[in-house]
Design a protein around this motif. Structure first.
Motif, PDB file in Angstrom:
ATOM      1  N   GLU A   1       0.831  -1.205   0.000  1.00  0.00           N
ATOM      2  CA  GLU A   1       0.000   0.000   0.000  1.00  0.00           C
ATOM      3  C   GLU A   1       0.871   1.264   0.000  1.00  0.00           C
ATOM      4  O   GLU A   1       0.530   2.261  -0.640  1.00  0.00           O
ATOM      5  CB  GLU A   1      -0.942  -0.007   1.208  1.00  0.00           C
ATOM      6  N   THR A   2       1.996   1.207   0.697  1.00  0.00           N
ATOM      7  CA  THR A   2       2.934   2.337   0.718  1.00  0.00           C
ATOM      8  C   THR A   2       3.402   2.669  -0.695  1.00  0.00           C
ATOM      9  O   THR A   2       3.396   3.831  -1.114  1.00  0.00           O
ATOM     10  CB  THR A   2       4.145   2.015   1.611  1.00  0.00           C
TER      11      THR A   2
ATOM     12  N   LYS B   1      13.811   8.057   0.743  1.00  0.00           N
ATOM     13  CA  LYS B   1      13.629   7.092   1.841  1.00  0.00           C
ATOM     14  C   LYS B   1      12.780   7.694   2.956  1.00  0.00           C
ATOM     15  O   LYS B   1      11.909   7.032   3.509  1.00  0.00           O
ATOM     16  CB  LYS B   1      14.983   6.649   2.385  1.00  0.00           C
ATOM     17  N   THR B   2      13.016   8.949   3.281  1.00  0.00           N
ATOM     18  CA  THR B   2      12.250   9.629   4.322  1.00  0.00           C
ATOM     19  C   THR B   2      10.787   9.743   3.916  1.00  0.00           C
ATOM     20  O   THR B   2       9.883   9.489   4.709  1.00  0.00           O
ATOM     21  CB  THR B   2      12.829  11.034   4.581  1.00  0.00           C
ATOM     22  N   TRP B   3      10.563  10.126   2.675  1.00  0.00           N
ATOM     23  CA  TRP B   3       9.201  10.266   2.151  1.00  0.00           C
ATOM     24  C   TRP B   3       8.464   8.932   2.201  1.00  0.00           C
ATOM     25  O   TRP B   3       7.336   8.843   2.686  1.00  0.00           O
ATOM     26  CB  TRP B   3       9.283  10.813   0.726  1.00  0.00           C
ATOM     27  N   LEU B   4       9.107   7.873   1.741  1.00  0.00           N
ATOM     28  CA  LEU B   4       8.493   6.547   1.763  1.00  0.00           C
ATOM     29  C   LEU B   4       8.264   6.054   3.189  1.00  0.00           C
ATOM     30  O   LEU B   4       7.241   5.420   3.478  1.00  0.00           O
ATOM     31  CB  LEU B   4       9.359   5.547   0.987  1.00  0.00           C
TER      32      LEU B   4
ATOM     33  N   ILE C   1       5.154   7.687   4.542  1.00  0.00           N
ATOM     34  CA  ILE C   1       3.964   7.052   3.982  1.00  0.00           C
ATOM     35  C   ILE C   1       3.724   5.704   4.665  1.00  0.00           C
ATOM     36  O   ILE C   1       2.592   5.372   5.025  1.00  0.00           O
ATOM     37  CB  ILE C   1       4.100   6.879   2.448  1.00  0.00           C
ATOM     38  N   ALA C   2       4.788   4.937   4.869  1.00  0.00           N
ATOM     39  CA  ALA C   2       4.661   3.621   5.508  1.00  0.00           C
ATOM     40  C   ALA C   2       4.173   3.747   6.950  1.00  0.00           C
ATOM     41  O   ALA C   2       3.317   2.974   7.392  1.00  0.00           O
ATOM     42  CB  ALA C   2       5.997   2.881   5.458  1.00  0.00           C
ATOM     43  N   ILE C   3       4.695   4.716   7.684  1.00  0.00           N
ATOM     44  CA  ILE C   3       4.258   4.926   9.070  1.00  0.00           C
ATOM     45  C   ILE C   3       2.770   5.268   9.099  1.00  0.00           C
ATOM     46  O   ILE C   3       2.019   4.710   9.901  1.00  0.00           O
ATOM     47  CB  ILE C   3       5.094   6.037   9.737  1.00  0.00           C
ATOM     48  N   ASN C   4       2.354   6.171   8.240  1.00  0.00           N
ATOM     49  CA  ASN C   4       0.935   6.534   8.196  1.00  0.00           C
ATOM     50  C   ASN C   4       0.067   5.349   7.788  1.00  0.00           C
ATOM     51  O   ASN C   4      -1.033   5.165   8.329  1.00  0.00           O
ATOM     52  CB  ASN C   4       0.713   7.716   7.250  1.00  0.00           C
ATOM     53  N   THR C   5       0.548   4.540   6.882  1.00  0.00           N
ATOM     54  CA  THR C   5      -0.197   3.353   6.465  1.00  0.00           C
ATOM     55  C   THR C   5      -0.325   2.379   7.640  1.00  0.00           C
ATOM     56  O   THR C   5      -1.411   1.837   7.887  1.00  0.00           O
ATOM     57  CB  THR C   5       0.490   2.670   5.263  1.00  0.00           C
TER      58      THR C   5
END
Length: 167
Positions: free
Chosen positions: A42-43, A61-64, A67-71
């Motif tokens: 989903e990320t 990497k920070t951007w991804l 997104i992963a943390i929010n997911t």
């Protein structure tokens, strides 16, 4: 911003560079391998869709990671998730140890920290993000990350004092 073929090429390269580390982080958050795999997938879907709007103000990497943390947070908010014990099994994290014999005492202690401290430790020491990158990924200030790391180290030092002195 980018054409579909360029975005597809970016996605393939980003997955090759970051999929494994994002999977480990998502597993640490969710404690379930299948949910972690879904969260990483989903990320990348979200990142692919948002790529035309990515301004490059943060590192990829920070951007991804953000997104992963929010997911992962979205997954944890799900009603059914709260009813199942999904604490991460340390054995499945595959944390590499510098010594020949693996002792998971430290890893278990880190996974036992409160979420905000565990997040800072995982991002800075496990994912290799610097303080600013971790702050951007968590949506907090750099000072907050620094304070969380200090507190986490103090907790771990106190908790692991006997273990460390025994070595």
């Amino acid at each position: 911003m980018k054409e579909k073929s360029e975005r597809a090429a970016w996605l393939e390269q980003a997955m090759a560079r970051h999929e494994e580390s994002l999977l480990r982080m998502c597993f640490a958050y969710l404690g379930d391998a299948a949910l972690a795999e879904d969260a990483v997938q989903e990320t990348f879907v979200k990142a692919y869709r948002a790529l035309p709007d990515f301004r490059g103000e943060a590192q990829e990497k920070t951007w991804l990671t953000r997104i992963a943390i929010n997911t992962c947070k979205d997954v944890r908010r799900g009603a059914w998730f709260r009813h199942v014990d999904r604490r991460a099994a340390v054995d499945a994290l595959e944390i590499s140890a510098p010594c020949a014999e693996y002792d998971d005492t430290l890893a278990r202690a880190v996974m036992g920290l409160k979420r905000k401290y565990r997040e800072a430790v995982l991002l800075c020491y496990y994912q290799g993000l610097n303080g600013q990158e971790a702050a951007e990924a968590l949506g907090v200030t750099r000072a907050a990350v620094h304070n969380r790391l200090q507190k986490a180290r103090a907790i771990l030092r106190k908790e692991l004092e006997a273990w460390y002195d025994g070595e």
